[in-house]
Design a protein around this motif. Structure first.
Motif, PDB file in Angstrom:
ATOM      1  N   MET A 283     111.782  57.956  78.832  1.00  0.00           N
ATOM      2  CA  MET A 283     111.391  59.348  78.700  1.00  0.00           C
ATOM      3  C   MET A 283     110.621  59.532  77.381  1.00  0.00           C
ATOM      4  O   MET A 283     111.120  59.184  76.318  1.00  0.00           O
ATOM      5  N   PRO A 284     109.396  60.083  77.454  1.00  0.00           N
ATOM      6  CA  PRO A 284     108.632  60.275  76.215  1.00  0.00           C
ATOM      7  C   PRO A 284     109.299  61.314  75.318  1.00  0.00           C
ATOM      8  O   PRO A 284     109.923  62.255  75.791  1.00  0.00           O
ATOM      9  N   GLN A 285     109.166  61.104  74.024  1.00  0.00           N
ATOM     10  CA  GLN A 285     109.788  62.043  73.104  1.00  0.00           C
ATOM     11  C   GLN A 285     108.976  63.328  73.008  1.00  0.00           C
ATOM     12  O   GLN A 285     107.788  63.350  73.259  1.00  0.00           O
ATOM     13  N   LYS A 286     109.641  64.386  72.651  1.00  0.00           N
ATOM     14  CA  LYS A 286     109.011  65.692  72.487  1.00  0.00           C
ATOM     15  C   LYS A 286     108.313  65.714  71.132  1.00  0.00           C
ATOM     16  O   LYS A 286     108.909  65.452  70.111  1.00  0.00           O
ATOM     17  N   VAL A 287     107.018  66.007  71.161  1.00  0.00           N
ATOM     18  CA  VAL A 287     106.219  66.068  69.943  1.00  0.00           C
ATOM     19  C   VAL A 287     105.690  67.482  69.810  1.00  0.00           C
ATOM     20  O   VAL A 287     105.098  68.023  70.738  1.00  0.00           O
ATOM     21  N   SER A 288     105.906  68.075  68.658  1.00  0.00           N
ATOM     22  CA  SER A 288     105.494  69.461  68.468  1.00  0.00           C
ATOM     23  C   SER A 288     103.995  69.579  68.242  1.00  0.00           C
ATOM     24  O   SER A 288     103.341  68.660  67.764  1.00  0.00           O
ATOM     25  N   TYR A 289     103.482  70.742  68.588  1.00  0.00           N
ATOM     26  CA  TYR A 289     102.077  71.044  68.334  1.00  0.00           C
ATOM     27  C   TYR A 289     101.813  71.073  66.832  1.00  0.00           C
ATOM     28  O   TYR A 289     100.712  70.764  66.393  1.00  0.00           O
ATOM     29  N   LYS A 290     102.822  71.432  66.049  1.00  0.00           N
ATOM     30  CA  LYS A 290     102.663  71.465  64.592  1.00  0.00           C
ATOM     31  C   LYS A 290     102.326  70.081  64.050  1.00  0.00           C
ATOM     32  O   LYS A 290     101.531  69.948  63.135  1.00  0.00           O
ATOM     33  N   ARG A 291     102.932  69.057  64.596  1.00  0.00           N
ATOM     34  CA  ARG A 291     102.638  67.686  64.161  1.00  0.00           C
ATOM     35  C   ARG A 291     101.172  67.360  64.423  1.00  0.00           C
ATOM     36  O   ARG A 291     100.482  66.818  63.563  1.00  0.00           O
ATOM     37  N   HIS A 292     100.695  67.692  65.623  1.00  0.00           N
ATOM     38  CA  HIS A 292      99.302  67.399  65.951  1.00  0.00           C
ATOM     39  C   HIS A 292      98.341  68.202  65.088  1.00  0.00           C
ATOM     40  O   HIS A 292      97.292  67.687  64.678  1.00  0.00           O
ATOM     41  N   LEU A 293      98.698  69.416  64.781  1.00  0.00           N
ATOM     42  CA  LEU A 293      97.842  70.214  63.900  1.00  0.00           C
ATOM     43  C   LEU A 293      97.830  69.631  62.484  1.00  0.00           C
ATOM     44  O   LEU A 293      96.778  69.543  61.849  1.00  0.00           O
ATOM     45  N   ALA A 294      98.984  69.200  61.995  1.00  0.00           N
ATOM     46  CA  ALA A 294      99.058  68.611  60.654  1.00  0.00           C
ATOM     47  C   ALA A 294      98.273  67.305  60.593  1.00  0.00           C
ATOM     48  O   ALA A 294      97.534  67.052  59.630  1.00  0.00           O
ATOM     49  N   LYS A 295      98.383  66.478  61.632  1.00  0.00           N
ATOM     50  CA  LYS A 295      97.612  65.239  61.675  1.00  0.00           C
ATOM     51  C   LYS A 295      96.116  65.540  61.741  1.00  0.00           C
ATOM     52  O   LYS A 295      95.307  64.835  61.131  1.00  0.00           O
ATOM     53  N   THR A 296      95.759  66.564  62.480  1.00  0.00           N
ATOM     54  CA  THR A 296      94.357  66.968  62.595  1.00  0.00           C
ATOM     55  C   THR A 296      93.791  67.324  61.230  1.00  0.00           C
ATOM     56  O   THR A 296      92.703  66.884  60.851  1.00  0.00           O
ATOM     57  N   VAL A 297      94.526  68.126  60.470  1.00  0.00           N
ATOM     58  CA  VAL A 297      94.050  68.567  59.153  1.00  0.00           C
ATOM     59  C   VAL A 297      93.959  67.390  58.180  1.00  0.00           C
ATOM     60  O   VAL A 297      92.948  67.226  57.486  1.00  0.00           O
ATOM     61  N   THR A 298      94.998  66.553  58.120  1.00  0.00           N
ATOM     62  CA  THR A 298      94.957  65.441  57.160  1.00  0.00           C
ATOM     63  C   THR A 298      93.854  64.445  57.506  1.00  0.00           C
ATOM     64  O   THR A 298      93.164  63.943  56.616  1.00  0.00           O
ATOM     65  N   TRP A 299      93.667  64.171  58.792  1.00  0.00           N
ATOM     66  CA  TRP A 299      92.603  63.249  59.162  1.00  0.00           C
ATOM     67  C   TRP A 299      91.233  63.852  58.868  1.00  0.00           C
ATOM     68  O   TRP A 299      90.320  63.172  58.436  1.00  0.00           O
ATOM     69  N   ARG A 300      91.098  65.161  59.088  1.00  0.00           N
ATOM     70  CA  ARG A 300      89.799  65.783  58.855  1.00  0.00           C
ATOM     71  C   ARG A 300      89.401  65.718  57.388  1.00  0.00           C
ATOM     72  O   ARG A 300      88.237  65.531  57.056  1.00  0.00           O
ATOM     73  N   VAL A 301      90.361  65.868  56.489  1.00  0.00           N
ATOM     74  CA  VAL A 301      90.062  65.760  55.055  1.00  0.00           C
ATOM     75  C   VAL A 301      89.534  64.358  54.741  1.00  0.00           C
ATOM     76  O   VAL A 301      88.483  64.199  54.116  1.00  0.00           O
ATOM     77  N   VAL A 302      90.242  63.335  55.206  1.00  0.00           N
ATOM     78  CA  VAL A 302      89.825  61.947  54.971  1.00  0.00           C
ATOM     79  C   VAL A 302      88.465  61.686  55.627  1.00  0.00           C
ATOM     80  O   VAL A 302      87.546  61.146  55.008  1.00  0.00           O
ATOM     81  N   GLY A 303      88.326  62.076  56.883  1.00  0.00           N
ATOM     82  CA  GLY A 303      87.094  61.836  57.617  1.00  0.00           C
ATOM     83  C   GLY A 303      85.886  62.556  57.052  1.00  0.00           C
ATOM     84  O   GLY A 303      84.787  61.999  56.998  1.00  0.00           O
ATOM     85  N   THR A 304      86.081  63.793  56.621  1.00  0.00           N
ATOM     86  CA  THR A 304      84.965  64.568  56.061  1.00  0.00           C
ATOM     87  C   THR A 304      84.477  63.954  54.757  1.00  0.00           C
ATOM     88  O   THR A 304      83.267  63.843  54.535  1.00  0.00           O
ATOM     89  N   LEU A 305      85.394  63.556  53.906  1.00  0.00           N
ATOM     90  CA  LEU A 305      84.983  62.910  52.654  1.00  0.00           C
ATOM     91  C   LEU A 305      84.198  61.631  52.921  1.00  0.00           C
ATOM     92  O   LEU A 305      83.178  61.369  52.282  1.00  0.00           O
ATOM     93  N   ASP A 306      84.642  60.857  53.892  1.00  0.00           N
ATOM     94  CA  ASP A 306      83.937  59.630  54.251  1.00  0.00           C
ATOM     95  C   ASP A 306      82.533  59.949  54.782  1.00  0.00           C
ATOM     96  O   ASP A 306      81.559  59.312  54.396  1.00  0.00           O
ATOM     97  N   THR A 307      82.416  60.941  55.642  1.00  0.00           N
ATOM     98  CA  THR A 307      81.119  61.332  56.205  1.00  0.00           C
ATOM     99  C   THR A 307      80.165  61.818  55.121  1.00  0.00           C
ATOM    100  O   THR A 307      78.987  61.443  55.110  1.00  0.00           O
ATOM    101  N   ILE A 308      80.656  62.636  54.216  1.00  0.00           N
ATOM    102  CA  ILE A 308      79.810  63.157  53.141  1.00  0.00           C
ATOM    103  C   ILE A 308      79.254  62.016  52.290  1.00  0.00           C
ATOM    104  O   ILE A 308      78.056  61.955  52.020  1.00  0.00           O
ATOM    105  N   VAL A 309      80.127  61.117  51.887  1.00  0.00           N
ATOM    106  CA  VAL A 309      79.703  60.006  51.026  1.00  0.00           C
ATOM    107  C   VAL A 309      78.711  59.093  51.757  1.00  0.00           C
ATOM    108  O   VAL A 309      77.651  58.751  51.214  1.00  0.00           O
ATOM    109  N   LEU A 310      79.024  58.698  52.992  1.00  0.00           N
ATOM    110  CA  LEU A 310      78.117  57.824  53.736  1.00  0.00           C
ATOM    111  C   LEU A 310      76.772  58.496  54.013  1.00  0.00           C
ATOM    112  O   LEU A 310      75.717  57.864  53.890  1.00  0.00           O
ATOM    113  N   SER A 311      76.796  59.776  54.381  1.00  0.00           N
ATOM    114  CA  SER A 311      75.556  60.505  54.668  1.00  0.00           C
ATOM    115  C   SER A 311      74.704  60.627  53.411  1.00  0.00           C
ATOM    116  O   SER A 311      73.477  60.512  53.464  1.00  0.00           O
TER     117      SER A 311
END
Length: 144
Positions: free
Chosen positions: A1-29
């Motif tokens: 049975m898959p575990q229950k994962v909250s939407y809050k977790r996905h939103l938090a992962k979205t924000v933290t990844w976006r910070v890392v990803g945006t900085l990488d995009t800015i520097v490379l661009s």
């Protein structure tokens, strides 16, 4: 049975990844175009598109049913990078006005983003935020 994962977790992962990803995009661009303002424009434009795409990617992967393993993290890394690279190429092309610039930025990100994303996934795998089963087990061990 898959575990229950909250939407809050996905939103938090979205924000933290976006910070890392945006900085990488800015520097490379910036490096590829030689213009810090073009790098900044591309990075800022990606904030919205990538957050929506990342959230949808996270929701899709929770339904796929591949267990928590390194294999799952690698497959998620590959599928996310394909989607993210396509988005970067299109946005970079539109903002720079040059399809080759878009392609160069997108291809440069393939390596940097896959490495960064893999470690982001591994870090989040160790965090219990939003995972009901892990959090209940942790509380139970403390009270035993």
């Amino acid at each position: 049975m898959p575990q229950k994962v909250s939407y809050k977790r996905h939103l938090a992962k979205t924000v933290t990844w976006r910070v890392v990803g945006t900085l990488d995009t800015i520097v490379l661009s910036w490096i590829i175009t030689g213009n810090p303002f073009t790098g900044l424009k591309i990075g800022v434009a990606e904030v919205i598109t990538k957050m929506v795409l990342y959230y949808l990617h996270e929701r899709a992967w929770i339904k796929i049913g591949i267990g928590d393993s390194r294999r799952r993290h690698i497959l998620k890394t590959i599928t996310w990078r394909a989607l993210g690279t396509l988005d970067t190429i299109i946005l970079s092309w539109i903002i720079s006005g040059n399809p080759w610039t878009g392609l160069k930025i997108g291809l440069a990100e393939v390596i940097t983003k896959m490495v960064l994303y893999y470690y982001h996934e591994r870090a989040w795998y160790r965090i219990n935020y939003g995972l009901d089963i892990r959090n209940r087990a942790k509380r139970w061990r403390r009270t035993s």
